[in-house]
Write an enzyme that holds these catalytic residues in place. Sequence first.
Site, mmCIF file in Angstrom:
data_model
loop_
_atom_site.group_PDB
_atom_site.id
_atom_site.type_symbol
_atom_site.label_atom_id
_atom_site.label_comp_id
_atom_site.label_asym_id
_atom_site.label_seq_id
_atom_site.Cartn_x
_atom_site.Cartn_y
_atom_site.Cartn_z
ATOM 1 N N GLY A 10 0.826 -1.207 0.000
ATOM 2 C CA GLY A 10 0.000 0.000 0.000
ATOM 3 C C GLY A 10 0.861 1.258 0.000
ATOM 4 O O GLY A 10 2.053 1.212 -0.309
ATOM 5 N N LYS A 32 0.408 -9.934 -0.784
ATOM 6 C CA LYS A 32 -0.644 -10.931 -0.971
ATOM 7 C C LYS A 32 -1.449 -10.626 -2.228
ATOM 8 O O LYS A 32 -1.953 -11.505 -2.886
ATOM 9 C CB LYS A 32 -1.547 -10.899 0.270
ATOM 10 C CG LYS A 32 -2.654 -11.907 0.269
ATOM 11 C CD LYS A 32 -3.250 -12.090 1.665
ATOM 12 C CE LYS A 32 -4.116 -10.958 2.145
ATOM 13 N NZ LYS A 32 -4.875 -11.296 3.358
ATOM 14 N N THR A 40 -5.143 1.925 0.832
ATOM 15 C CA THR A 40 -4.811 3.292 0.397
ATOM 16 C C THR A 40 -5.702 3.705 -0.775
ATOM 17 O O THR A 40 -6.194 4.832 -0.831
ATOM 18 C CB THR A 40 -3.332 3.365 -0.040
ATOM 19 O OG1 THR A 40 -2.519 2.886 1.025
ATOM 20 C CG2 THR A 40 -2.926 4.786 -0.393
ATOM 21 N N GLN A 44 -10.751 8.128 0.380
ATOM 22 C CA GLN A 44 -11.387 9.057 -0.542
ATOM 23 C C GLN A 44 -11.159 10.524 -0.185
ATOM 24 O O GLN A 44 -10.798 11.337 -1.020
ATOM 25 C CB GLN A 44 -12.898 8.792 -0.556
ATOM 26 C CG GLN A 44 -13.249 7.405 -1.030
ATOM 27 C CD GLN A 44 -14.711 7.055 -0.790
ATOM 28 O OE1 GLN A 44 -15.479 7.852 -0.261
ATOM 29 N NE2 GLN A 44 -15.099 5.865 -1.177
ATOM 30 N N ASP A 206 -3.061 -9.993 8.874
ATOM 31 C CA ASP A 206 -1.957 -10.949 8.774
ATOM 32 C C ASP A 206 -0.714 -10.447 9.526
ATOM 33 O O ASP A 206 -0.013 -11.229 10.168
ATOM 34 C CB ASP A 206 -1.600 -11.211 7.299
ATOM 35 C CG ASP A 206 -2.808 -11.645 6.465
ATOM 36 O OD1 ASP A 206 -3.807 -12.101 7.058
ATOM 37 O OD2 ASP A 206 -2.749 -11.532 5.235
ATOM 38 N N ARG A 266 -15.023 11.698 14.468
ATOM 39 C CA ARG A 266 -15.752 10.503 14.047
ATOM 40 C C ARG A 266 -16.330 9.704 15.215
ATOM 41 O O ARG A 266 -17.428 9.153 15.097
ATOM 42 C CB ARG A 266 -14.834 9.601 13.231
ATOM 43 C CG ARG A 266 -14.553 10.159 11.869
ATOM 44 C CD ARG A 266 -13.655 9.254 11.066
ATOM 45 N NE ARG A 266 -13.458 9.840 9.750
ATOM 46 C CZ ARG A 266 -12.629 9.368 8.836
ATOM 47 N NH1 ARG A 266 -11.900 8.301 9.102
ATOM 48 N NH2 ARG A 266 -12.509 9.948 7.674
ATOM 49 N N GLU A 350 -0.846 1.455 8.500
ATOM 50 C CA GLU A 350 -1.933 1.191 9.459
ATOM 51 C C GLU A 350 -1.616 0.034 10.397
ATOM 52 O O GLU A 350 -2.149 -0.040 11.507
ATOM 53 C CB GLU A 350 -3.244 0.939 8.708
ATOM 54 C CG GLU A 350 -4.473 1.041 9.605
ATOM 55 C CD GLU A 350 -5.783 0.860 8.846
ATOM 56 O OE1 GLU A 350 -5.808 1.077 7.623
ATOM 57 O OE2 GLU A 350 -6.778 0.509 9.499
ATOM 58 N N SER A 366 -4.785 9.785 7.978
ATOM 59 C CA SER A 366 -4.253 8.437 7.749
ATOM 60 C C SER A 366 -3.357 8.406 6.525
ATOM 61 O O SER A 366 -2.245 7.868 6.572
ATOM 62 C CB SER A 366 -5.385 7.420 7.597
ATOM 63 O OG SER A 366 -6.228 7.776 6.545
#
Lengths: 494, 223
Positions: A10, A32, A40, A44, A206, A266, A350, A366
Amino acid sequence: MNRVIIVGSGGAALSCAIVLKQRNIDVTIITKTMPSASATAQAQGGINAALNKNDSIQEHIKDTMKAAKSYANEDIVKFMCENAPETIKWLDDLGVAFSRDTNNNIAQRFLGGASHKRACYSSDYTGLKILHTLYDIAISLDIQFIYDTMLLNIIKDHNEAKGITALDLRTMEVKQFLASKIIIATGGYAGVYLNHTTNSNYTTSDGISAAINCNIELQYLDFIQFHPTALKLPNKHILISESARGEGGILITSDGKRFVDELAPRDVVAKAIYDKIKNKEDVFLDLRKLGYKKIISLMPQEYKLVKTFTNLELDKDIIPIIPSSHYSMGGIKVNKECETSLTNLYAIGEVSCNTVHGINRLGGNSLLEIITFGKYLGTILDIQNVDVLEKDYKEFIQDVQYINTLYTIQNQKNISDLKQDFGNILYHNVGIDKNKEKLLQAKQKLLQIEEDIQLLGATNKEKIYNIEIKEIIEFKNMVTTAKEIVATSLERIK
Amino acid sequence: MKIIVTNKEYSIDEKITNILDALEYIKTHHNSSLGFSYGCKSGICGSCAIRVNGIEKLSCISNINNNDIIEPLKNIPILKDLIVDNSNIELKLKQSKAYLHNKSNEPISQNDVDSIDRASNCILCNSCYSSCPVFEINQNFLGPFALNKSYRYIKDKKESNSKEQFDAIQISGIWDCTLCGACSLVCPQNIDIKTNIMQLQNLSVQNGYSNPYFTNSGFDMVF
């Protein structure tokens, strides 16, 4: 040996790999899936930086710290916010097509919890355009990608990371990849809230699970952000970006009444919505006053998604929404230099927790975090020749045995049913509204599910892309992570 | 409702309207080893591209109908059932040299951003690649998504010198495209790839390149 492996592909992984490669360091990305399928690409709303003269880095720091509620390390937040204008410039120079204002400056919009218009954006495809630009650059630099290869475990020897074991899905062979430095960038774990998440099907924690297996220190695992506005569908949640509220969208109940400041952080908005839903009230997003022209130019993706899944139109209808597990603030504990508790092992993006988001991440922070720290680690990583003995490490031998076992076990359970139960118990007991009783119930349920997983095996024994084996491993990873989320939540309540 | 997936007929719940939900249903009720990929469930990650009655679609955002025939993408090696080997993406992007080479210092306006906005929405789902008839005769063809990406960077006002990008798309590139428009029809992001390739042909001519097929077979032919 002086090569670096990055697990994951990402925004954090690609940023780090690009800078490393520009320093002529040999870097391999093991992933993967395709980079384009990373979280990513799903982001938006935007990426924050105090660029406007009315805004300031101090206010960016202040807003971030306020939402984080004393759980953030201010030095690291300061580092991220101070570097934000430079981070945006780096992306813009690489080719990211940021939207412009009338003065040809990078345009910015409001996102929740921000005191200024601070989120740079590219319509509502900000993450997509960043990710694809980074991938284009990574390809141009001849960075090596190994696709369809899923992380199993971190190889630890004499208290140092030596590499990873991974499953090559094309052959179902376990492989070990040894390196002098190993960077985990596998993404977050909010996806464990199955069927109640905006996360991708690939987001199966993972990296966190491998870290747990290796006794690597984690932090704030119970801090999971629930996005206030996911499109409410019977068996899945689809994200409707915060920019919908940033541009003037309101939240209403069936009687048309507002009940919360839509631009509050949020956690506040999600809790207010959850309380309404708990009282059997429906909640809707109302964007009608923006009009078709504005909606289609600012949120083309949202318009299309809502129309596709519900046949409703954002400019004409009110849209049923529900809070949904969206982002994990916690993760593998790292310092500003992205170092984990294990020598030669690093974590970015993340999957990591450097605390910048504290208990609640602001929209637009983020993307900023993943690019800032991915790039920073690429810049500072000290590469020396590290002596990594080439041999079959114990993690490799164990994983080969484990995969062989999955091929031999006779399947006795329905994995779809187990996953549904798992997602439901997490959302209702370990979600927005947690208490000790609910957590203890969840703990018990997870132990039962863990036992049931031992009875899962592949009905088809084929050796090419065995989807059943992959799914069992991913589910096991999610349960491993969920147990830690519950344990951390119980600890905090205590 | 009955649908056919990789040559096998399955009956699915009548209430199901979405293709991805139908595939999940088959996996749960009929064939636990059915191979299919999906990620975001919202049409943005490009993982779930398949063919439905011969037309490329993203399963997560497409509706299912009785007797639909579902197959994997074409022109790409199949790994398992509907799962394909996407490593062509990196290969073709590398050959097309589609990235920002020489950053200019020109001011960028929203109009400039708009001019490449649609082209830069590509999600690399391989639908266009699957739909393209050129691969039947030329495996080396760069293909629609790589040429679209090339267009996106050549048109980018941030690029001050596009020579390398133009050079990279002349052989097995823009002139090999038949302009049939299949790619534009199937693109889930509504990118008009065919028009972008035509524009690349025009821009190439303006920059001193010529169509090698036209030159070689051209005006000296006797009619």
